[in-house]
Each structure stands twice: as C-alpha cells, then as structure tokens.
Enzyme design. Sequence first.
Site, PDB file in Angstrom:
ATOM      1  N   ARG A 106       0.891  -1.174   0.000  1.00  0.00           N
ATOM      2  CA  ARG A 106       0.000   0.000   0.000  1.00  0.00           C
ATOM      3  C   ARG A 106       0.917   1.207   0.000  1.00  0.00           C
ATOM      4  O   ARG A 106       1.708   1.397   0.936  1.00  0.00           O
ATOM      5  CB  ARG A 106      -0.899   0.012   1.232  1.00  0.00           C
ATOM      6  CG  ARG A 106      -1.537   1.373   1.460  1.00  0.00           C
ATOM      7  CD  ARG A 106      -2.657   1.373   2.446  1.00  0.00           C
ATOM      8  NE  ARG A 106      -3.814   0.691   1.910  1.00  0.00           N
ATOM      9  CZ  ARG A 106      -5.039   0.762   2.439  1.00  0.00           C
ATOM     10  NH1 ARG A 106      -5.248   1.498   3.516  1.00  0.00           N
ATOM     11  NH2 ARG A 106      -6.048   0.099   1.892  1.00  0.00           N
ATOM     12  N   HIS A 133      -7.366   0.840  -6.379  1.00  0.00           N
ATOM     13  CA  HIS A 133      -7.567  -0.060  -5.231  1.00  0.00           C
ATOM     14  C   HIS A 133      -8.265  -1.332  -5.742  1.00  0.00           C
ATOM     15  O   HIS A 133      -9.435  -1.587  -5.433  1.00  0.00           O
ATOM     16  CB  HIS A 133      -8.432   0.658  -4.188  1.00  0.00           C
ATOM     17  CG  HIS A 133      -8.379   0.061  -2.816  1.00  0.00           C
ATOM     18  ND1 HIS A 133      -7.588  -1.020  -2.492  1.00  0.00           N
ATOM     19  CD2 HIS A 133      -9.038   0.397  -1.663  1.00  0.00           C
ATOM     20  CE1 HIS A 133      -7.762  -1.318  -1.202  1.00  0.00           C
ATOM     21  NE2 HIS A 133      -8.635  -0.478  -0.687  1.00  0.00           N
ATOM     22  N   GLN A 136     -10.150  -3.935  -3.401  1.00  0.00           N
ATOM     23  CA  GLN A 136     -11.445  -3.456  -2.915  1.00  0.00           C
ATOM     24  C   GLN A 136     -12.555  -3.813  -3.894  1.00  0.00           C
ATOM     25  O   GLN A 136     -13.633  -4.266  -3.496  1.00  0.00           O
ATOM     26  CB  GLN A 136     -11.393  -1.933  -2.723  1.00  0.00           C
ATOM     27  CG  GLN A 136     -12.670  -1.360  -2.144  1.00  0.00           C
ATOM     28  CD  GLN A 136     -12.931  -1.850  -0.729  1.00  0.00           C
ATOM     29  OE1 GLN A 136     -12.056  -1.769   0.112  1.00  0.00           O
ATOM     30  NE2 GLN A 136     -14.123  -2.362  -0.462  1.00  0.00           N
ATOM     31  N   ASP A 224     -17.330   7.115  -1.155  1.00  0.00           N
ATOM     32  CA  ASP A 224     -16.077   6.990  -0.398  1.00  0.00           C
ATOM     33  C   ASP A 224     -15.824   8.362   0.230  1.00  0.00           C
ATOM     34  O   ASP A 224     -16.549   9.330  -0.029  1.00  0.00           O
ATOM     35  CB  ASP A 224     -14.952   6.567  -1.372  1.00  0.00           C
ATOM     36  CG  ASP A 224     -13.630   6.237  -0.673  1.00  0.00           C
ATOM     37  OD1 ASP A 224     -13.621   6.093   0.567  1.00  0.00           O
ATOM     38  OD2 ASP A 224     -12.612   6.140  -1.372  1.00  0.00           O
ATOM     39  N   CYS A 263     -16.212   1.493   0.851  1.00  0.00           N
ATOM     40  CA  CYS A 263     -15.046   0.648   1.157  1.00  0.00           C
ATOM     41  C   CYS A 263     -14.637   0.743   2.624  1.00  0.00           C
ATOM     42  O   CYS A 263     -13.941  -0.130   3.123  1.00  0.00           O
ATOM     43  CB  CYS A 263     -13.883   1.021   0.246  1.00  0.00           C
ATOM     44  SG  CYS A 263     -13.272   2.705   0.468  1.00  0.00           S
ATOM     45  N   ARG A 291     -13.307  -8.687   1.675  1.00  0.00           N
ATOM     46  CA  ARG A 291     -11.888  -8.411   1.397  1.00  0.00           C
ATOM     47  C   ARG A 291     -11.069  -9.665   1.725  1.00  0.00           C
ATOM     48  O   ARG A 291     -10.173 -10.048   0.988  1.00  0.00           O
ATOM     49  CB  ARG A 291     -11.387  -7.227   2.253  1.00  0.00           C
ATOM     50  CG  ARG A 291     -11.997  -5.873   1.898  1.00  0.00           C
ATOM     51  CD  ARG A 291     -11.524  -5.368   0.555  1.00  0.00           C
ATOM     52  NE  ARG A 291     -10.082  -5.266   0.462  1.00  0.00           N
ATOM     53  CZ  ARG A 291      -9.335  -4.267   0.940  1.00  0.00           C
ATOM     54  NH1 ARG A 291      -9.921  -3.239   1.535  1.00  0.00           N
ATOM     55  NH2 ARG A 291      -8.021  -4.247   0.800  1.00  0.00           N
TER      56      ARG A 291
HETATM   57  N1  NVA Z   1     -10.029   6.617  -1.216  1.00  0.00           N
HETATM   58  C1  NVA Z   1      -9.610   6.199   0.093  1.00  0.00           C
HETATM   59  C2  NVA Z   1      -9.775   4.742   0.265  1.00  0.00           C
HETATM   60  C3  NVA Z   1      -9.422   4.221   1.619  1.00  0.00           C
HETATM   61  C4  NVA Z   1      -9.544   2.735   1.737  1.00  0.00           C
HETATM   62  C5  NVA Z   1      -8.174   6.608   0.333  1.00  0.00           C
HETATM   63  O1  NVA Z   1      -7.347   6.421  -0.569  1.00  0.00           O
HETATM   64  O2  NVA Z   1      -7.879   7.142   1.404  1.00  0.00           O
HETATM   65  N1   CP Z   2     -11.079  -0.247   2.521  1.00  0.00           N
HETATM   66  C1   CP Z   2      -9.797  -0.292   2.921  1.00  0.00           C
HETATM   67  O1   CP Z   2      -8.868  -0.514   2.139  1.00  0.00           O
HETATM   68  O2   CP Z   2      -9.634  -0.111   4.252  1.00  0.00           O
HETATM   69  P1   CP Z   2      -8.259   0.116   5.042  1.00  0.00           P
HETATM   70  O3   CP Z   2      -7.731   1.464   4.644  1.00  0.00           O
HETATM   71  O4   CP Z   2      -8.635   0.046   6.479  1.00  0.00           O
HETATM   72  O5   CP Z   2      -7.294  -0.954   4.640  1.00  0.00           O
END
Ligand code: NVA
Ligand code: CP
Length: 305
Positions: A106, A133, A136, A224, A263, A291
């Site tokens: 990540r 992502h 997801q 989101d 998500c 997930r």
């Molecule tokens: N769009 C959000 C998703 C978090 C799982 C982010 O990137 O922070």
């Molecule tokens: N939806 C998701 O990826 O959650 P986290 O940021 O908690 O991993």
Amino acid sequence: MTSGIRHFTDLSAVSDTTLRGILDDAVARKGRLKAGERSRPLEGKVLAMIFDKPSTRTRVSFDVGMRQLGGETIMLTGTEMQLGRSETIADTAKVLSRYVDAIMIRTTSHERLLELTENATIPVINGLTDDTHPCQLMADVMTIEEHRGPVAGKTVAWVGDGNNVLHSLLEASARFRFNLNVAVPEGSEPEQKYIDWATGNGGTVNFTRSPEQAVEGVDAIVTDCWVSMGQEHRARGHNIFQPYQVNEALMKRAKPDALFMHCLPAHRGEEVTDEVIDGPNSVVFDEAENRLHAQKAVLAWCLGA
Ligand code: NVA
Ligand code: CP
C-alpha cells in the site's frame, strides 16, 4: 505479465476470465470456510506487506487470509525500512524477492507500485495506491453478486470524489460488464486514462454533475471519503461535496432494494449519513468481510495454489 509472474496490480492488467475465476474461487473458499473446512495450500509461503499509508481492513484481511491458507506474513512500514532512508524501491524489490514469496504494498504513487513490480521476481499485489484499489473492487463485486446475483448488466452509481476507488470501479465496470453512472463535483473528476480504458474495453460509463440523476433507478450506490489519504492538497472543500452526500433522500431515488456500498473507513455525517450506512440496504460490513475471501483467492492465484 510478460515475465509469467502473476502480479495483481490492477484490474486492467488481469484478464476478465482470470478475474472471474478468482471471484468464483473466493466464493467457494468462503463457503468452505463457513462449513468449517480448513486447508493449508500456502504452507511455508511468506507474504511481505509494505504499508506507506494507514490501514485496518487491508492489513488485517491479508494477514488473516495468509494464516488461514497456512502461510505467514511480515509487516513492514516504509519508514522503518531502509526505503525510508532512500534505498530505492527497485533494490528493495530485488532483496525481498530473495526472502519472501509475494509482496503486498500500500503506497503513494502508482509508479512506486509499478517499479516494485518491474524489479520483483515474485508476485506483487496492489493494496491501494493514490491511483487505484483493485482488491477493494474484487470484494465489492463479490458482495453485489452475493446479494443480487450476477453483476453483468446491472447499474451502479458512484457519488462523491473521483478517486482511486472510482478508478478501479471504472476498470471493474468493463471487466465485469456492468453499467456505471458517475456524479462528481467539478474539479474532482477521475483521471481520463481510466475513463478511456473502461470505455475502450467494453464499459458503459455515464457522467453527470447531478447525484440525483446518477442514482435514478440504480442497483447500487457507492461512495467513499471526500478526501483520500495523502490527497489533502487536492481537497475540494466540504461545501463542494455536500450535495453529493448519500442520505435517505438520495437512496429513495435508486431501486427500493438498491445496495449502499462504501469501502470504509466512513466519515459519518460527511459522505454518508448514519441512517444510510446503518440502514437495511447497507452492505458495508459484508464488503469488509469479503476483502478477506477475495484476497485469499488473489493470493492463491498469484502463488499458483
Ligand atoms: N479513497 C480512500 C480509500 C481508503 C480505503 C483513500 O485512498 O484514502
Ligand atoms: N477499505 C480499505 O482498504 O480499508 P483500510 O484502509 O482500512 O485498509
């Protein structure tokens, strides 16, 4: 994937038949787990997980998923590694490839993910970048199909910021053949290359500024956060997003049984109200659970188990 290594970087990088196979496997694995069956196809395998951003679901679901498959994980954060002291991502990829069997990352820029992928001799899985992502969306498609049957031909609406999750949703709409309505405020549009890829690969995408129009008669509404991790610099301001809040009035315009999806983490009172996220149409915790199941199938595919 010319190297023959099974990377899971994006839905656009994996064929539709392979993605369907992974989802079918996820459903089967979930069923077997619920029936109390245990198997350890990844016994002896180790997944390194690199986190340059916070996480709850991704971190725990990959960790538990590997354990359920008989494997192990090593949790790494960029700042604790020599990566944080300017060792290159390419050298890091080469070194980790000598120790572990797969890497989940990540991170911030998508280029970092791709550089890791290009230099690793083991599978790399995208656990979220600034751009996409994909894990997801595997869980989300699984969740829609669990509740409403085949997703092909259904209509999903995205309301809110044009972010990484929307980019993967655009790719998913083409890969899994569902219609996608998108309502984002001016200045929050998704990147053109994701729209072009989706529409050039069989996707049907409709854009509007009106959230009401986007959700009219749809099968699912997805939203989101209004400001993604590390994206504070491009935040548009909450007043711009306020009309895009998913509340009961907006849900009423969709089909009566339309799913509400997010998500997570949710910012209650911002992109969604408590009534909707805690309401009867919300499947957000099924998404979170899936997930685990979807990623176990991704891991099994990457590692040929
Ligand atoms: N769009 C959000 C998703 C978090 C799982 C982010 O990137 O922070
Ligand atoms: N939806 C998701 O990826 O959650 P986290 O940021 O908690 O991993």
